[in-house]
Design a protein around this motif. Structure first.
Motif, PDB file in Angstrom:
ATOM      1  N   THR A   9       0.777  -1.340  -0.047  1.00  0.00           N
ATOM      2  CA  THR A   9       0.017  -0.044   0.026  1.00  0.00           C
ATOM      3  C   THR A   9       0.888   1.270   0.042  1.00  0.00           C
ATOM      4  O   THR A   9       0.426   2.378  -0.605  1.00  0.00           O
ATOM      5  CB  THR A   9      -0.906   0.205   1.370  1.00  0.00           C
ATOM      6  N   TYR A  13       1.119   4.324  -2.657  1.00  0.00           N
ATOM      7  CA  TYR A  13       1.054   5.791  -2.471  1.00  0.00           C
ATOM      8  C   TYR A  13       2.321   6.556  -3.207  1.00  0.00           C
ATOM      9  O   TYR A  13       1.904   7.604  -3.636  1.00  0.00           O
ATOM     10  CB  TYR A  13       1.283   6.089  -1.044  1.00  0.00           C
ATOM     11  N   GLY A  16       2.030   6.640  -6.851  1.00  0.00           N
ATOM     12  CA  GLY A  16       0.857   7.545  -7.203  1.00  0.00           C
ATOM     13  C   GLY A  16       1.381   9.189  -7.424  1.00  0.00           C
ATOM     14  O   GLY A  16       0.837   9.901  -8.279  1.00  0.00           O
ATOM     15  N   ASP A 332      -2.950  14.827  -2.078  1.00  0.00           N
ATOM     16  CA  ASP A 332      -3.059  13.325  -1.961  1.00  0.00           C
ATOM     17  C   ASP A 332      -3.544  13.077  -3.637  1.00  0.00           C
ATOM     18  O   ASP A 332      -4.505  13.368  -3.855  1.00  0.00           O
ATOM     19  CB  ASP A 332      -3.506  12.819  -1.012  1.00  0.00           C
ATOM     20  N   PRO A 333      -2.682  12.430  -4.194  1.00  0.00           N
ATOM     21  CA  PRO A 333      -2.913  12.156  -5.603  1.00  0.00           C
ATOM     22  C   PRO A 333      -4.160  11.143  -5.601  1.00  0.00           C
ATOM     23  O   PRO A 333      -4.891  10.971  -6.812  1.00  0.00           O
ATOM     24  CB  PRO A 333      -2.062  11.164  -6.222  1.00  0.00           C
ATOM     25  N   LYS A 334      -4.862  10.576  -4.566  1.00  0.00           N
ATOM     26  CA  LYS A 334      -5.984   9.732  -4.710  1.00  0.00           C
ATOM     27  C   LYS A 334      -7.221  10.696  -4.630  1.00  0.00           C
ATOM     28  O   LYS A 334      -8.366  10.211  -5.278  1.00  0.00           O
ATOM     29  CB  LYS A 334      -6.192   9.072  -3.376  1.00  0.00           C
ATOM     30  N   TYR A 335      -7.109  12.022  -4.407  1.00  0.00           N
ATOM     31  CA  TYR A 335      -8.352  12.879  -4.894  1.00  0.00           C
ATOM     32  C   TYR A 335      -8.078  13.278  -6.230  1.00  0.00           C
ATOM     33  O   TYR A 335      -7.691  14.494  -6.613  1.00  0.00           O
ATOM     34  CB  TYR A 335      -8.139  14.095  -3.853  1.00  0.00           C
ATOM     35  N   LYS A 336      -8.928  12.445  -7.057  1.00  0.00           N
ATOM     36  CA  LYS A 336      -8.821  12.771  -8.616  1.00  0.00           C
ATOM     37  C   LYS A 336      -9.456  13.962  -9.124  1.00  0.00           C
ATOM     38  O   LYS A 336      -9.321  14.673 -10.082  1.00  0.00           O
ATOM     39  CB  LYS A 336      -9.374  11.656  -9.256  1.00  0.00           C
ATOM     40  N   ASP A 360     -14.692  12.995  -2.537  1.00  0.00           N
ATOM     41  CA  ASP A 360     -13.162  13.234  -2.027  1.00  0.00           C
ATOM     42  C   ASP A 360     -13.282  13.596  -0.654  1.00  0.00           C
ATOM     43  O   ASP A 360     -12.319  13.369   0.136  1.00  0.00           O
ATOM     44  CB  ASP A 360     -12.483  14.019  -3.274  1.00  0.00           C
ATOM     45  N   ASP A 367     -10.635   9.603   6.727  1.00  0.00           N
ATOM     46  CA  ASP A 367      -9.233   9.482   6.922  1.00  0.00           C
ATOM     47  C   ASP A 367      -8.558  10.362   8.220  1.00  0.00           C
ATOM     48  O   ASP A 367      -8.113   9.715   9.180  1.00  0.00           O
ATOM     49  CB  ASP A 367      -8.347   9.674   5.752  1.00  0.00           C
ATOM     50  N   SER A 484       0.036   5.861   6.538  1.00  0.00           N
ATOM     51  CA  SER A 484      -0.056   6.248   5.309  1.00  0.00           C
ATOM     52  C   SER A 484       0.148   7.732   5.049  1.00  0.00           C
ATOM     53  O   SER A 484       0.408   8.174   3.995  1.00  0.00           O
ATOM     54  CB  SER A 484      -1.843   5.988   5.048  1.00  0.00           C
TER      55      SER A 484
END
Length: 590
Positions: A9, A13, A16, A332-336, A360, A367, A484
């Motif tokens: 994981t 990260y 990403g 954070d790149p997960k927030y597209k 998001d 989190d 994380s």
């Protein structure tokens, strides 16, 4: 261990951040650790480090945010904060609160604002309380100019935390009284004592004045026009008596004090009016026995600005300890959804967390709640110590900041055009400067082979240097022990170090034999290297560059150099987020 993530994981990260194909690197292999050089001049490994990062990468943005935590000037330059970090205000720290009228002899009985500097607090009233923290206070820190009441995004993270998204007029000054109550209510489940923000100086929204602090003094200070004068005939009490009364009678406080206390956000800065420092009126009357004039009123605001500037470096790092294992960021790149928004806004100063979709925003809040839920977990003895991430980030900045600036200065003569500079001299000095930065990572085997026509082939010969340069900070930090949050931090350090080393490597490939080239070739290379160095520095965007901290021309002895900031210089700023330059501000004593 609770709060950690498995190795794979954490690797994802990091990938990403750097936009590298997940399948291209084995799960356990440290990022950018390259296999031994091959004989191919165009190997996959070679192409990997010579290619620039994706424009959607956020490693540089996360790194920049980390480097600015608790520092004044970076958060003025990049007002729109994206991060929320858990932290503690350390015992021994002095905090200040001023009010207009308070004769109860007691501090506020409901959430109020405190400052880390008396100069800041003095703007809000001349009855000043000084507190000393006696046990750690748990706080959340919003980065950026998060107390600046501007519609362009400084308060977005607070809006998302309390409402799940932006509300109409949520940035306005008159909503701050509601905001402090909402934040303190939200923080009850996690034992939070307050919320740390910055306007032109740092402040804390304190939820309960009776927890973790002792009263040092409660003084009626000399009045200044623009700062409310003291209320006559207020009784004085010893601090021991006041602290005892404070602890024993906190449940039965009179509401008179609270209704008359000075709210800096509501009573000081109204969005439609020019800045003002409190109720106007006739000049205050000096107390009996006073000889001479009182201090000029303009010095109150000016000294508050200067107090904020004191925290440019090293910031509040001695008063507030941030927990980098509990840190969330909208970079954070997960927030597209924010990747798409950033593509439409090229200026870093214009990026804003408020562009996140509700999906998001909900993920970020989940989190954050989980990180705070485990915050009370006590680490057992014998557990491995945490990484000092702030020191690691600082080390990278210190190693390259002034060196890159000097390299750019050497190469900037190319702006005068061909024939206007000594290309041989400039290219040689630039070569030395790049060599200085790469030398700690360059083994004696980093020498290219010569091909047909006396040309050096490919870039594989430089792979070991780039490998060591890029990975020296993180290659021995095990993923299995990281949260994380720390995975994001490690990835940002690798992204920044990797791009610095990649850029230096690109230049070195051409600079290695530049001294033997013809002058016409040297001219072209100097101009090319200037553009490449300029691109790198723009990508990094470090607030410590000279152009962001130095006034040109220099200020006189009656002035000080400061950066345009809310509310004095940016009240009518549009939403472009365009960066400004520092300027000379009068000390107010002329």
């Amino acid at each position: 261990m609770k709060g950690t993530v498995p190795t794979r994981t954490c690797t994802l990260y990091i990938l990403g951040l750097l936009s590298i194909d997940v399948l291209a690197i084995p799960t356990q292999q440290p990022l950018l650790i390259l296999p031994p050089p091959t004989t191919s001049a165009h190997s996959v490994e070679e192409l990997r480090w010579t290619e620039p990062p994706s424009p959607d990468d956020t490693g540089n943005l996360i790194f920049n945010s980390l480097n600015g935590f608790l520092k004044h000037q970076p958060n003025v330059l990049y007002r729109n904060g994206h991060a929320i970090v858990a932290g503690t205000v350390t015992p021994g720290t002095l905090l200040y609160h001023s009010s207009l009228r308070n004769c109860t002899g007691l501090p506020p009985s409901k959430p109020e604002w405190v400052s880390f500097d008396p100069e800041h607090s003095y703007m809000f009233g001349s009855r000043m309380y000084t507190f000393q923290v006696v046990k750690p206070l748990k706080v959340l820190y919003f980065d950026g100019s998060s107390a600046a009441k501007m519609p362009s995004g400084p308060m977005d993270t607070q809006e998302i935390l309390t409402h799940g998204g932006l509300t109409d007029g949520g940035w306005r000054a008159e909503t701050d009284r509601t905001r402090i109550v909402e934040l303190c209510e939200w923080g009850k489940d996690f034992g939070l004592d307050g919320f740390l923000r910055m306007e032109f100086d740092f402040e804390m929204m304190l939820c309960d004045f009776s927890v973790g602090m002792e009263v040092v003094s409660a003084l009626d200070l000399f009045p200044v026009r623009g700062v409310a004068g003291r209320l006559p005939d207020c009784p004085s009490e010893s601090m021991n008596s006041l602290n005892t009364k404070f602890r024993h009678e906190r449940q039965g406080f009179s509401t008179n004090e609270s209704s008359e206390s000075f709210n800096p956000s509501v009573d000081l800065y109204l969005p439609s009016d020019p800045p003002r420092r409190g109720p106007r009126g006739p000049p205050p009357t000096p107390p009996p026995g006073w000889v001479g004039s009182l201090r000029p009123e303009q010095t109150v605001l000016i000294e508050a600005i200067q107090a904020g500037n004191w925290h440019d470096l090293p910031g509040l790092t001695q008063s507030v300890q941030l927990d980098y294992t509990r840190f969330v960021t909208f970079f954070d790149p997960k927030y597209k959804s924010l990747i798409r928004a950033r593509r439409a806004q090229k200026e870093k100063g214009a990026f804003r967390a408020g562009n996140a979709t509700k999906i998001d925003a909900d993920v970020m809040l989940a989190d954050l709640r989980e990180m705070l839920r485990t915050w009370n977990v006590t680490r057992s003895e014998g557990m491995e110590p945490r990484i000092t991430w702030s020191l690691l980030v600082q080390t990278v900045v210190e190693r390259y900041s002034t060196r890159l600036e000097y390299l750019l200065l050497l190469l900037s003569t190319s702006n005068d055009g061909p024939g206007a500079f000594n290309a041989t001299q400039i290219s040689t000095k630039a070569r030395w400067q790049v060599l200085i930065m790469l030398s700690p990572y360059m083994p004696v085997t980093s020498i290219p082979s010569v091909g047909a026509g006396s040309n050096y082939i490919g870039s594989v010969w430089l792979d070991p240097t780039i490998r060591h340069c890029s990975n020296v900070y993180t290659s021995r930090i095990p993923s299995s022990t990281l949260t994380s949050s720390e995975c994001l931090i490690r990835g940002s350090v690798e992204a920044v170090a990797g791009e610095i080393c990649r850029t230096l490597g690109i230049i070195w490939l051409e600079a290695f034999d530049v001294e033997s080239k013809r002058e016409e070739e040297q001219v072209v290379l100097v101009m090319k290297w200037y553009s490449e160095t300029r691109r790198l520095m723009d990508w990094l965007g470090w607030a410590g560059w000279t152009k962001f901290i130095t006034c040109d021309p220099a200020c006189s002895v009656h002035e000080f150099c400061t950066f345009p900031q809310w509310p004095m210089d940016t009240r009518n700023e549009d939403e472009s987020g365009k960066l400004n330059k520092p300027y000379c501000h009068s000390r107010g004593l002329e």
